[in-house]
Design an enzyme around this catalytic site. Structure first.
Site, PDB file in Angstrom:
ATOM      1  CB  VAL F 114     -59.071 -21.519  25.801  1.00 42.79           C
ATOM      2  CG1 VAL F 114     -60.239 -20.991  26.608  1.00 42.79           C
ATOM      3  CG2 VAL F 114     -59.269 -21.267  24.324  1.00 42.79           C
ATOM      4  CB  VAL F 115     -58.648 -17.839  29.227  1.00 42.81           C
ATOM      5  CG1 VAL F 115     -60.078 -18.376  29.177  1.00 42.81           C
ATOM      6  CG2 VAL F 115     -58.106 -17.886  30.641  1.00 42.81           C
ATOM      7  CB  VAL F 118     -54.903 -18.523  32.977  1.00 41.24           C
ATOM      8  CG1 VAL F 118     -54.598 -19.732  33.845  1.00 41.24           C
ATOM      9  CG2 VAL F 118     -55.405 -17.357  33.836  1.00 41.24           C
ATOM     10  CB  CYS F 119     -54.628 -21.959  29.489  1.00 40.55           C
ATOM     11  SG  CYS F 119     -55.974 -22.112  30.687  1.00 40.55           S
ATOM     12  CB  VAL F 120     -51.814 -18.634  26.304  1.00 39.38           C
ATOM     13  CG1 VAL F 120     -50.694 -18.246  25.354  1.00 39.38           C
ATOM     14  CG2 VAL F 120     -52.927 -19.360  25.564  1.00 39.38           C
TER      15      VAL F 120
END
Lengths: 209, 209, 209, 209, 209, 209, 209, 209
Positions: F114-115, F118-120
């Site tokens: 998440v999110v 970005v984070c993935v």
């Protein structure tokens, strides 16, 4: 990713193919609202006429349940090649159709029709195979439902077709408003209610100036 | 599949192009809610300002029905190059615009505008053709409807553009919160209500600590 | 069917109740987009201020996970009765709240809050029971999902509440543009992007007149 | 539940009120697609003309950002009462408008306008209050979004208004195809693409009979 | 409009009826996502247990394709009256079921089941006929699709049922957080992920206080 | 088109990265229903545990508004590397994280977080750049809305990531039911209500056999 | 709220009216998927036959573009009264139709047709006016779009019609499975794929028992 | 972009693989309406039979909760290879299945099944790996929800599979209506209600000619 990022529509090198917009087949179209679809198809026809693009009409089995070509298209292009195919589902399998396309001498094909995954996709794929640059007018093409539409788009994209809408195509063909402000403005005013409203508001406010 | 999987936004090598966010044209945008769209465009502008990215403004026919640039953008970038195009639909067909872009000396272009398939897609494709790395801010670009949006995205993806949103771009430009926690936090708080709520809850609870 | 078809909002006889717009509870709201919801709540607050309607704020458990009232509301109504309920879920079960409502001397209540089926519906039903005319501002009230929203609306309608939005309420309260064109125009310009665009286009075109 | 289940439209006892279909206000309408909405409004106008129903036009602030009445309506009803309201938001608050309505001598009012919860709902509620039978043409009325539309419909239903569409109203007014097959068929063919297709298929097949 | 606007759930006067939540029938439910539906049904069961409401279970043809009651419900209410109906589709047509309902001595019935328009609506209408106050837990009831759901809701509303969700019912039964903060908080934390997150954030931040 | 059509998950060569599933950040997720999302994240965690895949946890600013890691993940993987990043937005910019990934000795990375954009997406793109085979668990990753999700998916697909869901990944890792019927069945029964119902119906019917 | 909450379908007192399910008119139906709609109409017909309910067929202009009655209905009810209306749009305006209805001696009418707001709503309202109890089979009635459907439902609800679906009607008519398990099971198996699957799974598992 | 743009289905070189259309697994399918899905699967089967394409059936664990193959498929292809896999999730991991596929001597595989991302995608990817040309029948394949469907489509597209629907495949296999007008027309009439209506209208009108 295509090798050449920007293959651009050129009004001197483009022809329009209108495939199977027939009164019966139109009852199958459910991925786009009928009012909107009618408007888009007529807008595309007006665009072809405005830019004087060679246009080719074709139908499938028009004496059977598929029904006749919508009368507005017949009337707008009285002198266009009109190929009533005796049975070929893919218009590109009909020699007369391919001859008519090649007789235009154009390398760019703007294609729309009903239904998307058959009457549009089949000749699009065949034309790409022969080296044409193909632009699908997505919003003047219709089919059974969203799932079918998405699968058809995917197949054409993978083969190298470019997906556009009639408005985007008109803008790319026109290049510069100064070529003819009134002509393009009229095309947009006739087929884009929001744009018509902008023009009417503007004209009213500047009328007395 | 692109050859280099990760082309990463770099704040020292990126410029922002805001294309045709005009008061009249905005009435055409219906693929995204107006409240959300306004917020996204202003967030992108705040992001450009926050990272001090060179920003270029351009408009199409701003004295006609398309209307003037939204005042907030004019006010935020008083010294930015501002190209009121006399007629070219594709901003990249305007020499002054391309000169302004090249004068930034940046190789990465962050682009948003109205409408997506024309004012955004045309210069995006042209810039890719010239070797720029192009990042489309999808949620600060708008167009007539979802079908048009999807066709436009498809065409730009095939040509090698990367689709992002303003939030993703801001995160990729910032790299590390420690570069400026308060600055980035303020940007997010001003434009993401859910994040603002988290911050307000947090501040209240830790106020007495 | 209600006996009297038109129960009309009257700015001299209306009060506003803002129930539990708290930073934590807002993360539960998913029947309306956060950007839009934030805008609607602030628009309702601006409307209350503009029409000088007596306004009452209340919160539920604001020192716990529900979080504090959103700061913008606190700041806008520094002198409004503010009832931080110690535990009552239905604000109408809190004596201070009911006293504050009755102290306004108004017979019409304009209510919004989070979440719709509880924090809004419970006091709405209780107020109807006591003979108030109740107007729910649907778009400044939020809840978990569409199914919950619809069930809550149904329950309030059956009991005789009128469903409105902040814009409709503002128009009904104002009655006639000539009472204050600029004031109402500013309220709309600040919270309706499409209307702001119309005004900006208009002002630009008539600037030189 | 209404006492009399079937209050039926009667072409000898009905008038049409078109409220604030102005070029600026139309940019606010987002609960219905613009192509479809334009078609519905023009269909309603054609219906009013076809059945020779007394029709009343009114606008709100047409010299400001709201913009002028759409030209097609002006042109279709050159002799209709036309009330450019100086400021009243509810048309029913304008004496000339109410006088014009009462001058028709009709007890049934067919109402459409922009935006639904204000320009339509306010005069609808006021007319119900005075004992008129009111039929709202839902698909020729538009507003900001689905939530607003639903709240507006709910308020009007509760007050006793009947929700219809232009097609349903036309059918109820006509009663029997034998009154004029060609006239009604033309109205439908001009505004319902699917019906036009049926007619074109039918005519082609029976042409040689 | 009901005569008495606010008929309020009272934990001392309410019983819960769980109708036909069977493993086979659940495969018919498509108006609500399965993950969400499972959560809602279990939440309603936890609510019934938490408030110690008399609860009655019933099934239809559980030895046939409809399948057994979901095991979680059996396990949670081991001593509840359990009426495996031999054939009656409307549970209220089964004498044992009605006896069990009346044996609770409660006047308020909280009902949920599968499918909404049959297993829920039929006993709901029958109970209203006999003078019970009926509350339908809409989000713990499921059916084939949205159209069916809406028709079922309409029929029950017209007959005087109140539509609620498990969360709204729990709030109305509890009345005041101070009756048991931890108990209600746990119920919410177990079945509302967003609320659980709020609590976890809160607990972490206040842990060291 | 990737060169090798079938890059297949291999349980002996895969690690799982869970990025920023934090209690605060989860309130930003609106492209997937919270009940469903919670279930998917826990299902992915159970899958990682069941296949004994090395699992790495990381968080961003967990002492601030983003909140702590959801407790269920902490409890399930007490011995997993846990990198609380001091500020890097892209986990791959954190040396400890990359070291932990490489220490697993696996070439296939299963990523969720998440999110999404970005984070993935950031570590996914970076890992692809370094030659890892990357599988994104789309339904255990969440973001602001559908438009953001689609742009993020597009960017990752173009870079060569494979989009999967937890169920598909579990099936591909398991290869053959006979490796452990009960284990896989339990995983599915715990997280797929429809499958649990099938199993319960089956077990009841075959119980007496 | 209706006075009598539960007006229940009674197979000894109900007749079925099938209005204008004609091959041309069906192309206008777009508020329900064609595969689903065809199934629902045939299910309703099978239900009428199964319960031996007197059934009346009527068509509008079947020799014109509206097209003939769908052949399946003609074949299923060869001896049913069949009123090919010469022009009346509201079937209740046709004396033969009303006579046929009254000749059944039934007080409950089950009505479905195309399009909902005209061919269904008009006779429904007229029948209510004459004191019949009317049940609209919503999912075997179709119209142009969701907005039209909702307006039509609203008008019929306000007049006292009950909205049902074919499945709900079949269940209410049957009352008790024991009246004929196989007959009702076959009806459901033929028209509800999920139910057919349940039965097939069940039969396979219990085949050897 | 694939190298050869148009890889075309050839009825002399294509086989059909129907994977795991089992009565239990079908309850998991929620990305497509059950009525529509049943129709599509049966249409695909009829197509395979009509073109005499070699067809292979396979099931997974058919004696467990997954349930038996739907009886209609068994009955239509009594002599087709039928591989009841003892445990392999990917049918291509089963030697008998691969042998059966290769025994057909065909290079083109038309694949559909339940669920899309597993039972369809796994053998599709494996077959592509071995050099087959693979056509996925998207509308006769089903899975849990839209997100899962989209991820599965993306993975198969990237690997080079072509997405089609049963109607598009039938058209591409048939090539020319003149090969057998009645046969293809019957296939379409049986599975496309809109087309059936066109044919019935046509036949009625031309019956007397």
């Amino acid at each position: 990713m295509s090798k050449k990022p920007y293959i651009r529509l050129d009004k001197d090198n483009a022809a329009v193919l209108l495939v199977d917009h027939q009164t019966g087949l139109l009852s199958l179209v459910r991925d786009i609202d009928p009012d909107k679809f009618k408007n888009n198809v007529l807008a595309l026809a007006d665009m072809a006429e405005y830019f004087k693009l060679p246009t080719i009409l074709t139908t499938s089995f028009e004496n059977g349940p598929n029904g006749p070509l919508v009368p507005e298209l017949k009337e707008k292009f009285p002198d266009a090649p009109y190929i009533a195919r005796p049975g070929q589902i893919n218009a590109w399998d009909n020699e007369d159709f391919v001859k008519a396309v090649k007789a235009t001498g154009k390398k760019q094909l703007i294609v729309a029709g009903v239904v998307t995954e058959v009457c549009v996709a089949f000749p699009v794929l065949a034309a790409l195979e022969e080296g044409f640059e193909v632009f699908v007018i997505a919003d003047a093409s219709g089919t059974f439902n969203a799932m079918t539409q998405q699968a058809a788009w995917s197949r054409m994209e993978q083969a190298g077709a470019q997906l556009m809408t009639w408005f985007g195509a008109a803008c790319e063909l026109h290049r510069d408003w100064r070529n003819d402000i009134e002509g393009l403005g009229t095309l947009f005013s006739n087929h884009i209610p929001d744009y018509r409203n902008l023009i009417n508001s503007f004209n009213t406010l500047t009328a007395g100036k």
